[in-house]
Design a protein around this motif. Structure first.
Motif, short mmCIF file in Angstrom:
data_model
loop_
_atom_site.label_atom_id
_atom_site.label_comp_id
_atom_site.label_asym_id
_atom_site.label_seq_id
_atom_site.Cartn_x
_atom_site.Cartn_y
_atom_site.Cartn_z
N LEU A 1 71.50 95.91 38.17
CA LEU A 1 70.10 95.82 38.59
C LEU A 1 69.15 96.10 37.43
CD1 LEU A 1 67.98 95.58 40.88
CD2 LEU A 1 68.34 98.01 41.34
N ASP A 2 69.51 97.10 36.61
CA ASP A 2 68.63 97.47 35.49
C ASP A 2 68.55 96.33 34.48
OD1 ASP A 2 68.42 100.04 36.61
OD2 ASP A 2 70.29 100.66 35.63
N THR A 3 69.67 95.70 34.23
CA THR A 3 69.69 94.61 33.25
C THR A 3 68.85 93.43 33.77
OG1 THR A 3 71.89 95.31 32.60
CG2 THR A 3 71.19 93.14 31.85
N VAL A 4 68.99 93.13 35.05
CA VAL A 4 68.17 92.06 35.63
C VAL A 4 66.69 92.40 35.51
CG1 VAL A 4 67.58 90.85 37.78
CG2 VAL A 4 69.97 91.29 37.22
N ARG A 5 66.38 93.66 35.77
CA ARG A 5 64.95 94.05 35.71
C ARG A 5 64.42 94.00 34.28
NH1 ARG A 5 64.80 98.83 40.32
NH2 ARG A 5 64.58 97.37 42.05
N ARG A 6 65.27 94.32 33.32
CA ARG A 6 64.82 94.33 31.93
C ARG A 6 64.64 92.91 31.40
NH1 ARG A 6 67.90 94.26 27.31
NH2 ARG A 6 69.80 94.79 28.45
N LEU A 7 65.60 92.03 31.76
CA LEU A 7 65.61 90.70 31.14
C LEU A 7 65.04 89.60 32.03
CD1 LEU A 7 69.16 90.86 29.51
CD2 LEU A 7 66.95 91.13 28.37
N GLY A 8 64.87 89.89 33.32
CA GLY A 8 64.45 88.84 34.24
C GLY A 8 65.64 87.96 34.62
N VAL A 9 65.40 86.97 35.46
CA VAL A 9 66.51 86.18 35.97
C VAL A 9 66.95 85.08 34.99
CG1 VAL A 9 65.92 86.58 38.39
CG2 VAL A 9 65.08 84.53 37.27
N ALA A 10 66.10 84.77 34.00
CA ALA A 10 66.37 83.58 33.16
C ALA A 10 67.77 83.58 32.53
CB ALA A 10 65.28 83.43 32.10
N PRO A 11 68.19 84.64 31.83
CA PRO A 11 69.52 84.57 31.21
C PRO A 11 70.64 84.47 32.26
CG PRO A 11 68.58 86.77 30.93
CD PRO A 11 67.50 85.91 31.49
N PHE A 12 70.41 85.02 33.43
CA PHE A 12 71.42 84.94 34.49
C PHE A 12 71.46 83.53 35.07
CE2 PHE A 12 70.54 89.41 34.07
CZ PHE A 12 71.81 89.95 34.14
N LYS A 13 70.29 82.93 35.14
CA LYS A 13 70.21 81.55 35.65
C LYS A 13 70.99 80.63 34.70
CE LYS A 13 66.97 78.01 37.09
NZ LYS A 13 65.61 77.69 37.49
N ALA A 14 70.78 80.84 33.41
CA ALA A 14 71.47 80.02 32.41
C ALA A 14 72.99 80.18 32.58
CB ALA A 14 71.04 80.42 31.02
N ALA A 15 73.43 81.40 32.79
CA ALA A 15 74.87 81.65 32.93
C ALA A 15 75.41 81.06 34.23
CB ALA A 15 75.14 83.15 32.88
N ALA A 16 74.64 81.22 35.31
CA ALA A 16 75.13 80.81 36.62
C ALA A 16 75.31 79.30 36.71
CB ALA A 16 74.16 81.28 37.71
N TYR A 17 74.40 78.56 36.08
CA TYR A 17 74.43 77.11 36.23
C TYR A 17 74.93 76.41 34.97
CZ TYR A 17 71.58 78.21 40.31
OH TYR A 17 71.13 78.73 41.49
N ALA A 18 75.58 77.17 34.08
CA ALA A 18 75.97 76.62 32.78
C ALA A 18 76.71 75.29 32.91
CB ALA A 18 76.81 77.62 32.02
#
Lengths: 554, 123
Positions: free
Chosen positions: A532-549
């Motif tokens: 949760l902390d990492t998502v809050r620090r970085l926002g969803v963008a890097p996770f979005k990139a990873a999820a839909y790579a």
């Protein structure tokens, strides 16, 4: 624990006799389904996909062993051998026959359980901290105040036909284990600088299709005025809440449209004008309730503590269980033991009748007769002496109740979804099972650490998906199950509503997506950060990139 | 897939279990469900079912398609109703097994449920 008095028992008996008569009249044809349905719902009986479903209220998630055994008996005798613990700390039987319902309710009444106000536009069962009375950081035992609310709200004539259902949650700890900010009213009991007990009063939280985190309208309401203040809030809501549009009828919409400050002004004006003394709990009654919960005589046992530490050092599996499923108790020689209903591959929140009996026996033998249900669909034994934790662990293990995964990625909240529910658009349970299997290796699960995944099979959000660190919502896309992701939600003291990640994925891609999100977190996290902390620090963008790579362009 | 067919379903009032209209009455076996090719016939049966108030709760029509000669509800929701929970294959009508249960499990027909939409309240 609080025990019902003779007035409560008589009230339940009357109600059950009334419902028995209503069922008989329905079955004989004297009553139509349209006439009967609201009466059936007022007794917690829904018609679901495969059968009727009976939702039994578990007041503030607190059970004694006799009550849990009675639930086990109902599961065995009248249902299909299991029950489903819900995010509202209640228990649902999925296979109830209408003709059996009166007998079931009579049996439950023998231990003070019922299904009243588990449906309908009334004040529902109050939920609370499953660690209440045992947590080291609590200002008071939240159950005392929940019981006061239960008495005040049961059959409350003014608040039986509200614009919409109404849910209250209470905690007395700074650590919020009751998701109070996601309720119509959330109450945080604390002491002010002068040491006086008071409530932070939060209104207008809620999930569903319009999620809101509640707003604080009072920082410190003197505790003795709780019931009059609740009355003032409910009165404003009852008068001004919308009845013309089902989707805008919850208090959250009223608070949002008026603004929290304007809503608070109306509540204060109502509260100042009313005869508070008539409504507030008399000191004597508060003392009676307080006494009825009884003080558990915790015994000092340094030898027990030493044995516990030695077991932890010598047994890796036990040590893992303690690390994940055992929490600090206010007494140094006791522990709070969480019972996982999240065995990898099973249905989140389901417990067999035999498992219920095991937990009831453990509660009786080792736990001062005290058992709790959590909003995360697990059980808790809040008062286990450290000397006994090992024995409790072994008995839980033997019953498949000791998966060491509390708050880890496999401790997933899932609503019944389309496997059972008439409202659902998609299944939630098999999705949760797929994900849990990815984290079946306990080392991997611990490496990822705290990761609260919550899944709902429709927008009504019984699975609290908005509050998931990873939230998953099932939708129906042209007749096929698809799943939307949100990231960064929380139901705890740092409450927030998750943000959408991107396009929905089909059912067979959900676990892969969660895997990628977890892997991205492991790459991106700073020391000490939870997902949760990492998502809050970085926002969803890097996770979005990873999820839909590798996703195919839709 | 064939031309559109319909079946008539409800929940049994007394037990809550899923039932289908068959030639002989009401049955929990989707395999025995009467299939209506004429919407007017289906509607007429529904009108009769609505009158069976001491036997049924919430009767409604569902769309059915034939795949390789075997009938299957076109909506996923209705297939789950005909089978039982997909996560508990030991419960519900699916325990009977056989080719029709297999066909229901493996059907990929994708349509929204035609029944009890009032509950679901789509946008």
């Amino acid at each position: 624990m609080y025990s019902y008095d003779t007035i409560d028992a008589a009230m339940l008996a009357d109600r059950n006799a009334e419902f028995r008569d209503q069922v008989a009249r329905r079955l004989s044809g004297d009553m139509s389904e349209a006439q009967f349905k609201p009466l059936r719902l007022m007794n917690g009986l829904y018609l679901q996909l495969h059968s009727y479903m009976l939702r039994v209220a578990i007041p503030y998630g607190s059970l004694n062993p006799s009550q849990l055994r009675a639930l086990a008996h109902v599961a065995r005798r009248w249902d299909k051998g299991y029950g489903h613990f819900t995010t509202r700390q209640n228990l649902q039987f999925h296979w109830t026959r209408l003709s059996d319902a009166p007998d079931i309710l009579d049996h439950l009444a023998t231990v003070g359980l019922h299904a009243i106000q588990t449906s309908g536009n009334c004040i529902r069962n109050t939920t609370s901290d499953p660690f209440a009375g045992a947590a080291a950081d609590e200002a008071d035992d939240a159950r005392i105040w929940c019981e006061a609310i239960r008495q005040w709200s049961s059959f409350h004539p003014e608040f039986t036909y509200l614009p919409r259902k109404f849910k209250i949650a209470v905690t007395a700890s700074a650590t919020d284990r009751a998701a109070v900010r996601a309720h119509d009213i959330g109450l945080v009991l604390h002491r002010n600088d002068e040491g006086r007990l008071g409530f932070e009063v939060i209104v207008g939280g809620g999930l569903g299709r319009t999620p809101f985190i509640g707003k604080t309208i009072r920082d410190h309401l003197p505790a003795e005025h709780l019931l009059s203040y609740l009355t003032a809030i409910l009165r404003i809501y009852n008068l001004e809440g919308r009845r013309d549009n089902l989707y805008k009828a919850r208090i959250k919409i009223l608070v949002d449209s008026l603004g929290a400050a304007a809503f608070a002004e109306k509540v204060e004006a109502e509260w100042v004008a009313m005869d508070r003394a008539r409504i507030d709990l008399p000191d004597l009654e508060l003392a009676r309730i307080r006494a009825s919960f009884g003080l558990i005589a915790h015994k000092s046992d340094p030898g027990g503590r030493a044995a516990f530490e030695a077991d932890k050092a010598s047994d890796r599996a036990f040590s893992r269980f303690v690390r994940n499923n055992v929490s600090a108790h206010k007494h140094p020689d006791y522990a709070i033991v969480s019972v996982s209903l999240k065995t990898i591959g099973d249905t989140p929140g389901d417990a067999s009748a035999d498992q219920m009996d095991v937990v009831a026996d453990l509660g009786e033998a080792y736990g001062h007769g005290d058992i709790r249900v959590t909003h995360a669909q697990n059980l808790v034994l809040p008062h286990i002496s450290l000397r006994d934790v090992r024995a409790v662990y072994e008995k839980l293990s033997a019953a498949g109740l000791a998966t060491p995964n509390i708050d880890l990625a496999s401790d997933i909240i899932a609503c019944p979804g389309l496997d059972y529910c008439a409202l659902a658009n998609a299944r939630a349970i098999p999705i949760s099972q797929d994900i849990a299997r990815r984290f079946a290796d306990p080392d991997r699960a611990e490496q990822v650490g705290e990761l609260k995944i919550k899944i709902s099979g429709c927008i009504n959000a019984c699975g609290h998906h908005h509050l998931g660190h990873i939230g998953i919502l099932g939708v129906d896309k042209k007749g096929e199950e698809f799943f939307q992701f949100t990231l960064g939600g929380s139901g705890a003291e740092d409450a927030s509503v998750g943000q959408a990640l991107g396009p929905a994925v089909p059912a067979d891609k959900v676990a892969d997506t969660v895997d990628r999100l977890a892997a991205a977190y492991l790459d991106l996290r700073a020391p000490g950060e939870r997902f949760l902390d990492t998502v809050r620090r970085l926002g969803v963008a890097p996770f979005k990139a990873a999820a839909y790579a590798d996703a195919d362009p839709a | 897939m064939s031309a559109s067919l319909q079946a008539l379903t409800a929940n049994d009032l007394l037990t809550g279990e899923v039932v289908f209209r068959s030639m002989e009455g009401w049955t929990p076996r989707f395999a025995d469900a009467q299939l209506f090719s004429d919407p007017l016939d289906a509607r007429a049966e529904l009108d009769l079912a609505v009158l069976e108030t001491v036997r049924l709760a919430d009767p409604y029509l569902i769309d059915v398609a034939l795949t390789d000669g075997l009938p299957s509800p076109t909506s996923f929701r209705e297939r789950i109703r005909a089978l039982g929970p997909t996560v508990r294959e030991d419960l519900g009508p699916q325990t009977e097994g056989g080719p029709l249960v297999d066909a229901l499990r493996h059907s990929h027909a994708a349509a929204r449920s035609s029944g009890r939409l009032g509950l679901i309240r789509k946008r």
